[in-house]
Design an enzyme around this catalytic site. Structure first.
Site, PDB file in Angstrom:
ATOM      1  N   ASP A   7       0.880  -1.167   0.000  1.00  0.00           N
ATOM      2  CA  ASP A   7       0.000   0.000   0.000  1.00  0.00           C
ATOM      3  C   ASP A   7       0.923   1.225   0.000  1.00  0.00           C
ATOM      4  O   ASP A   7       2.111   1.114   0.325  1.00  0.00           O
ATOM      5  CB  ASP A   7      -0.856  -0.048   1.271  1.00  0.00           C
ATOM      6  CG  ASP A   7      -1.605   1.237   1.522  1.00  0.00           C
ATOM      7  OD1 ASP A   7      -2.266   1.727   0.585  1.00  0.00           O
ATOM      8  OD2 ASP A   7      -1.516   1.760   2.657  1.00  0.00           O
ATOM      9  N   ASP A   9      -0.122   5.102   0.929  1.00  0.00           N
ATOM     10  CA  ASP A   9      -0.340   6.104   1.974  1.00  0.00           C
ATOM     11  C   ASP A   9      -0.533   5.435   3.338  1.00  0.00           C
ATOM     12  O   ASP A   9      -1.383   4.556   3.496  1.00  0.00           O
ATOM     13  CB  ASP A   9      -1.564   6.959   1.621  1.00  0.00           C
ATOM     14  CG  ASP A   9      -1.418   7.614   0.244  1.00  0.00           C
ATOM     15  OD1 ASP A   9      -0.272   7.787  -0.212  1.00  0.00           O
ATOM     16  OD2 ASP A   9      -2.458   7.926  -0.364  1.00  0.00           O
TER      17      ASP A   9
HETATM   18 MG   LIG Z   1      -2.968   3.129   3.477  1.00  0.00          MG
END
Ligand SMILES: [Mg+2]
Ligand SMILES: [Zn+2]
Length: 170
Positions: A7, A9
């Protein structure tokens, strides 16, 4: 090949409340993230980033702004000798019902289509959200959830307290 699906952010770079993203143009790397990516590469994993960017279609950031942050992030990683195989992002709003917004599996299927030699059994997902872990579960993969509360029904999913902790398990 084995792939570490990261992932973005909250996992590699700082995440913010949606409204705060509007003023952001620079990626801020989280503690330990670059070194973890480097070590994951050294252990023979390719790195693919899969990121929900509903911020785009929901109007918090522009596509150009997403691109700018993305390019700066990848350039900095390259400078630090971390090469990224691919980045997939979902620009759709959360109520658009698209097939790519995690935990939907669209971005993963796109990666498998583009790189048929990906071996999901030797790969894993790492993220800071329950949707990342749900994606791992749907794909039958290992998952590492950064401060994600893991229900007991997910035996392949482990909670870690920061990104570097995953190095203990791979
Ligand atoms: Mg995230
Ligand atoms: Zn989407």
């Amino acid at each position: 090949m084995k792939v570490a699906f990261f992932d973005r952010d909250g996992t590699i770079i700082e995440d913010y409340p949606d409204e705060k993203w509007t003023g952001i143009t620079e990626p801020v790397f989280l503690r330990g993230a670059i070194d973890t990516l480097l070590q994951v590469r050294q252990r023979g994993y390719e790195i693919i980033i899969i990121t929900n960017q509903y911020l785009i279609n929901e109007g918090f950031i522009t596509w150009e702004q997403y691109k700018e942050i993305q390019v700066k992030m990848v350039n900095e990683l390259e400078k630090q000798h971390v090469d990224i195989l691919a980045v997939y992002y979902c620009p759709h709003g959360r109520n658009e019902g698209c097939g790519c917004c995690k935990p939907e599996t669209g971005m993963m299927l796109q990666a498998l289509d583009q790189y048929p030699s990906i071996d999901l059994k030797r790969s894993f997902v790492i993220g800071d959200s329950v949707v990342d872990m749900e994606l791992a579960r749907r794909m039958g993969m290992k998952g590492f959830g950064i401060n994600v509360t893991i229900p007991k029904s997910h035996p392949n999913i482990k909670q870690v307290s920061e990104v570097s902790e995953l190095l203990r398990y791979i």
